[in-house]
Scaffold this motif. Structure first.
Motif, short mmCIF file in Angstrom:
data_model
loop_
_atom_site.label_atom_id
_atom_site.label_comp_id
_atom_site.label_asym_id
_atom_site.label_seq_id
_atom_site.Cartn_x
_atom_site.Cartn_y
_atom_site.Cartn_z
N GLU A 710 40.33 36.66 53.52
CA GLU A 710 39.07 35.50 53.41
C GLU A 710 39.34 34.12 54.50
O GLU A 710 38.43 33.15 54.41
N GLY A 711 40.14 34.64 55.25
CA GLY A 711 40.38 33.06 55.83
C GLY A 711 40.97 32.31 55.02
O GLY A 711 41.16 31.88 53.78
N GLY A 712 42.28 31.58 55.49
CA GLY A 712 42.36 30.09 55.15
C GLY A 712 44.02 30.30 54.41
O GLY A 712 44.25 29.25 53.67
N ARG A 713 44.13 31.31 55.34
CA ARG A 713 45.80 32.00 54.82
C ARG A 713 45.99 31.94 52.88
O ARG A 713 46.78 30.87 52.73
N SER A 714 45.44 32.53 52.45
CA SER A 714 45.37 32.52 50.63
C SER A 714 45.07 33.69 51.05
O SER A 714 43.77 35.55 50.43
N MET A 715 45.54 34.41 49.74
CA MET A 715 45.80 35.34 48.92
C MET A 715 45.09 35.58 47.69
O MET A 715 45.39 36.70 47.19
N GLU A 716 44.26 34.63 47.89
CA GLU A 716 43.83 34.50 46.25
C GLU A 716 42.98 36.14 46.19
O GLU A 716 42.65 36.81 45.24
N TRP A 717 41.97 36.96 47.38
CA TRP A 717 41.58 37.90 46.97
C TRP A 717 42.35 38.80 46.72
O TRP A 717 41.58 39.53 45.97
N PHE A 718 43.86 39.26 46.99
CA PHE A 718 44.46 39.93 46.75
C PHE A 718 45.02 40.15 44.95
O PHE A 718 45.10 40.46 44.41
N PHE A 719 45.06 39.12 44.89
CA PHE A 719 45.76 39.03 43.17
C PHE A 719 44.91 39.09 42.41
O PHE A 719 44.53 39.40 41.26
N GLU A 720 43.13 38.55 42.56
CA GLU A 720 42.53 38.35 41.63
C GLU A 720 41.43 40.21 41.87
O GLU A 720 41.12 40.38 40.56
N GLU A 721 42.17 40.70 42.95
CA GLU A 721 41.89 41.56 42.52
C GLU A 721 42.98 43.04 41.57
O GLU A 721 42.08 43.88 41.10
N TRP A 722 43.46 42.91 41.93
CA TRP A 722 44.61 43.22 41.69
C TRP A 722 45.83 43.12 40.42
O TRP A 722 46.27 43.49 39.97
N VAL A 723 45.72 42.23 40.30
CA VAL A 723 45.90 41.12 39.48
C VAL A 723 45.78 41.24 38.50
O VAL A 723 45.94 41.20 36.93
N ARG A 724 44.80 40.35 38.25
CA ARG A 724 43.58 40.09 37.42
C ARG A 724 42.48 41.48 36.92
O ARG A 724 41.30 40.30 36.36
N GLY A 725 42.34 42.16 38.46
CA GLY A 725 41.18 42.85 38.41
C GLY A 725 41.37 44.10 38.16
O GLY A 725 42.68 44.35 37.11
N THR A 726 40.56 45.25 37.16
CA THR A 726 41.14 46.59 36.66
C THR A 726 40.31 47.31 37.75
O THR A 726 39.39 46.78 38.43
N GLY A 727 40.27 48.70 38.00
CA GLY A 727 39.89 50.03 38.10
C GLY A 727 40.51 50.01 40.03
O GLY A 727 41.26 49.29 40.32
N ILE A 728 40.75 51.19 39.55
CA ILE A 728 41.16 51.97 41.16
C ILE A 728 40.11 52.31 41.87
O ILE A 728 39.75 52.91 41.57
N PRO A 729 40.05 51.78 43.64
CA PRO A 729 38.95 51.86 44.27
C PRO A 729 39.29 53.36 44.82
O PRO A 729 40.62 53.82 45.08
N HIS A 730 37.99 54.19 45.34
CA HIS A 730 37.89 55.45 45.53
C HIS A 730 36.62 55.40 47.05
O HIS A 730 36.08 54.73 46.92
N TYR A 731 37.50 56.52 48.05
CA TYR A 731 37.05 56.52 48.95
C TYR A 731 36.31 57.91 49.74
O TYR A 731 37.64 58.80 48.84
N ARG A 732 35.62 57.34 49.81
CA ARG A 732 34.75 58.83 51.16
C ARG A 732 34.37 58.20 52.35
O ARG A 732 33.59 56.84 52.28
#
Length: 812
Positions: A710-732
């Motif tokens: 996301e820019g800005g040397r931030s890992m907020e995206w990772f913690f928002e999705e994996w730590v504070r989020g639910t669900g496991i992505p499925h890919y095709r």
């Protein structure tokens, strides 16, 4: 439904507060508050046109039609009311994590519920606020004895749960108001609306729910409010001095002195943790003066066991000035040592066998003297200074070499072995016999595994075979040497990631059951971890469970010597960090044994399956239950064991993904960045709390450019999705390959489902083939569909998503 069916959660009833001088003793005040009843002369009849409302936190309670009756005043203050009629409550949390939980329990991220009865207790301005609205609506107090009679039994049963909370706030010079409403919902049944500023998260909605033979408290939401002020710890324990005698019948009699420091200089009541199985005889101050205390007031031992709590509240004689140090002395007795049969003993109340102040992030020094029957061996946290005999007892003296947050011991008729290795030593203790339940199971022939021996073992006349007798039960002591060596190996392995082992000695003890715990310098390890695979199988363990107890449990607890006993957690929302790191390190250690069935990828594959597959009868996969930051709230009537299912599996995956993003393939030490991260955490947060936000900041300090999605040397995206989020992505993947002058151009689309549209991730795509794969490149998946193209020298016939397992996902 009867009004008596209303039930409340006992949240933060025991938070410490202060009271000024008064002629009545604390216990006299307690009895007076507990005896309060509905005042039949102070009832108000409400009509729909009156619009009587209370706004508390994120909830609006509307009393639409019916009768509200106040409690009789206590020293001029009204502290409660009851309502019968028709009301409505509307509440909606702000945070996505809490909205998800509301939706899970209620079917929508909002509480929109009618109720017919309500039991309300408060120390805020509720009474004045209601009276102002009654006056504005031209409502006058009426006499209604029927309401008081209707509620008398329910009030008698409910009052004891709230008396301490009302008492403490009533006596405090700096009260933190509270509001409790137990409402009987038309659709949901009884539920609670709580706003208590003594709680770190003041606002709570939830209910008691019975399921599967157990009773749970389902927290629909618990969170801070924009105007919430942080809770300041009023007292800190500096030193514990314990002197405990264990008699031949395993009962315990003890004296503990706790040196304390007043942090705020405004409080006078301290809340200690102490097992309900122990009875306090006395609490005295520095000069021998007796102090009043509350411990499961009004309950006998049997009642305490069934519905008591593990707390002790002590009332000081006066408010100590800020920074002042003082000592409290406790004398108590009871039985926290359980007998599992066949001579196998264990400590049941491992966290509360002595008066303990504070949480897992509050470290103190410990010095303790233990006496126990001479025939037994006893081990404890800390360094043993000496041990000797006194008649029929042995006496040992231990002292913590470093600050610790909890102390413990274990005892039994142990065999032992020792392993010396560099700066530390390991002592492993196990009973020579199995606990009775396990012995019976291992001694019983398995009718499904009956063998048919030669005729000499049966009756030739009848031809009926006689089953061979089962082999003799194994001894846990048989595994001592091998387990000691493996634990020593794990310590040396963990030191490469986490730094030097934090203690000079590690004692490992057997404990009945299916769990383990890692105290400072002392491990409690399940009996199953001491058994060989054939004995585990005879005991009924599945193959996966056998591997769990053999490959993970002991070494997970070893890792807790750093992660939990040096680096602690800030709150229940952060406990996942220590558990995840400890478990992931145990997986890495298992991977070093080069067993093809127990590799890191095998364990991660099992965890992925556990997170994504629905169990029979389940309405959701484990990965959809809730965020890691919910901690023990994950366990509920809908998912009784979700904490274990999610924190260990998803938590391990999160640490694995961070490690993979930080790896430097081809470098002398590919894990240098990851090791730097862990050792920084151990050093920087030693003997203090590590929060989820702290972890994110430390990851950002070592992150690579490829992690900055996301820019800005931030890992907020990772913690928002994996730590504070639910669900496991499925890919095709859909793609086409076109021949070019230099080879082939691959153009395609990566489809992402199972997660919110805002979910982003770096997804490695490989050209797949028989037994091998070649990296084509990495696609930053953003949203349901992401286009990509690659140039490759050879024709790609199949694209495989992340065969190296660097990302928690599923794919087609």
């Amino acid at each position: 439904m009867r009004v008596g069916a209303i039930s409340f959660a006992l949240w933060c009833l025991l938070a410490p507060t202060v009271f000024p001088a008064t002629e009545r003793s604390p216990h006299e005040l307690y009895d007076a508050i507990k005896a309060l009843r509905v005042d039949p002369t102070n009832a108000y009849r409400i009509a729909p046109a009156n619009r009587i409302e209370l706004r508390r936190g994120d909830a609006v309670l509307s009393l639409e039609e019916g009768t509200l009756s106040f409690f009789s005043p206590f020293d001029g203050q009204i502290t409660g009311a009851v309502f019968s009629g028709r009301g409505h409550v509307l509440a909606a949390p702000r945070e996505p994590v809490e909205k998800q939980q509301m939706g899970r329990f209620l079917g929508a991220p909002v509480l929109d519920q009618e109720f017919i009865n309500g039991y309300i207790r408060f120390t805020d301005g509720t009474a004045d606020e209601l009276l102002r609205q009654f006056r504005a609506a031209n409502l006058a107090a009426q006499t209604d004895s029927s309401i008081a009679a209707q509620w008398d039994s329910a009030v008698t049963g409910l009052n004891p749960a709230y008396t301490l909370r009302v008492l403490f706030d009533r006596l405090s010079p700096n009260p933190r108001p509270c509001f409790y409403a137990g409402l009987e919902g038309v659709a949901t049944g009884p539920f609670d609306v709580i706003l208590d500023t003594q709680r770190d998260e003041p606002f709570l909605l939830g209910q008691v729910h019975k399921a599967g033979g157990g009773t749970f408290y389902d927290v629909w939401t618990s969170h801070r409010l924009p105007d919430s002020s942080p809770i300041t710890v009023a007292f800190r324990a500096i030193q514990y001095s314990l002197e405990t005698t264990i008699s031949s019948n395993n009962s315990l009699e003890a004296s503990t002195s706790v040196r304390l420091r007043a942090v705020t200089g405004t409080e006078r009541i301290l809340a200690f943790q102490l097992s309900r199985a122990l009875t306090i005889d006395s609490v005295t101050g520095e000069h021998g003066e007796s102090l009043e205390f509350f411990q499961n007031e009004g309950m006998n031992l049997q009642e305490r066991s069934a519905r008591g709590n593990d707390y002790l509240d002590v009332v000081l004689a006066q408010v100590p000035p800020q920074g002042q140090e003082f000592t409290l002395h406790f004398h108590y007795r009871g039985n926290v040592i359980q007998d599992a049969g066949n001579g196998v003993l264990f400590v049941g109340a491992r966290e509360s066998w002595y008066p303990h102040l504070g949480d897992s992030a509050e470290f103190s020094s410990y010095d303790f003297l233990l006496r126990w029957p001479r025939k037994l061996r006893l081990i404890a946290t800390g360094s043993k200074l000496e041990e000797h005999e006194e008649g029929e007892f042995r006496v040992g003296h231990w002292k913590a070499e470093k600050p610790i947050s909890v102390a413990g011991f274990n005892l039994g008729e142990y065999a032992s072995t020792s392993v010396a290795s560099g700066a530390h030593s390991i002592d492993v203790y196990a009973n020579r016999e199995l606990e009775e339940d396990l012995r019976r199971r291992l001694s019983s022939p398995d009718l499904n595994d009956l063998s048919f021996p030669p005729a000499r073992f049966g009756s030739a006349a009848t031809g009926h075979p006689v089953p061979q007798p089962p082999p003799p039960p194994p001894s846990p002591a048989d595994a001592l040497k091998q387990l000691g060596k493996e634990i020593d190996s794990s310590i040396r392995f963990y030191e490469t990631f986490s730094g030097p082992f934090p203690f000079h000695n590690l004692s490992v003890s057997q404990i009945p059951g299916t769990f383990g715990q890692g105290w400072p310098g002392l491990l409690y390890v399940s009996t199953y971890s001491f058994l060989r695979p054939e004995a585990q199988q005879r005991a009924g363990l599945s193959t996966a469970s056998q591997e769990h107890f053999t490959e993970l449990v002991p070494y997970h607890e070893v890792a807790h010597q750093w992660w939990g006993n040096v680096v602690a957690w800030s709150s229940y929302r952060d406990q996942w960090i220590d558990e995840a790191i400890a478990n992931y390190l145990a997986l890495l250690f298992a991977d070093t044994k080069k067993n093809p069935d127990h590799t890191l990828h095998v364990w991660l594959g099992r965890y992925r399956h556990q997170l994504t597959e629905k169990l029979p009868g389940a309405t959701e996969a484990a990965g959809d239950i809730g965020a890691l930051t919910l901690g023990t709230r994950l366990n509920s009537s809908k998912s009784p064991s979700a904490y274990e299912e999610i924190v260990y599996s998803k938590g391990s995956w999160i640490i694995h993904m961070l490690r993979e993003m930080l790896r430097q393939p081809g470098a002398r030490n590919p894990d240098a960045r990851f090791s730097t991260l862990l050792q920084t955490l151990v050093t920087k947060y030693a003997y203090s709390a590590l929060s989820t936000d702290d972890l994110r900041h430390e990851v950002e300090a070592v992150m690579t450019p490829g992690m900055d999605l996301e820019g800005g040397r931030s890992m907020e995206w990772f913690f928002e999705e994996w730590v504070r989020g639910t669900g496991i992505p499925h890919y095709r993947v859909e793609f086409t390959a076109h021949h070019t002058e230099n080879g082939y151009q691959i153009r395609g689309k990566l489809f992402q489902t199972g997660v919110p549209r805002s979910f982003i991730a770096r997804v490695p795509l490989y050209s797949g083939g028989a037994g091998h794969s070649t990296l084509l490149g990495t696609v930053v998946a953003a949203g349901p569909e992401t286009s990509f193209h690659f140039d490759t020298p050879i024709l790609t016939r199949k694209i495989v998503v992340d065969p190296q397992m660097t990302l928690l996902c599923t794919s087609e």
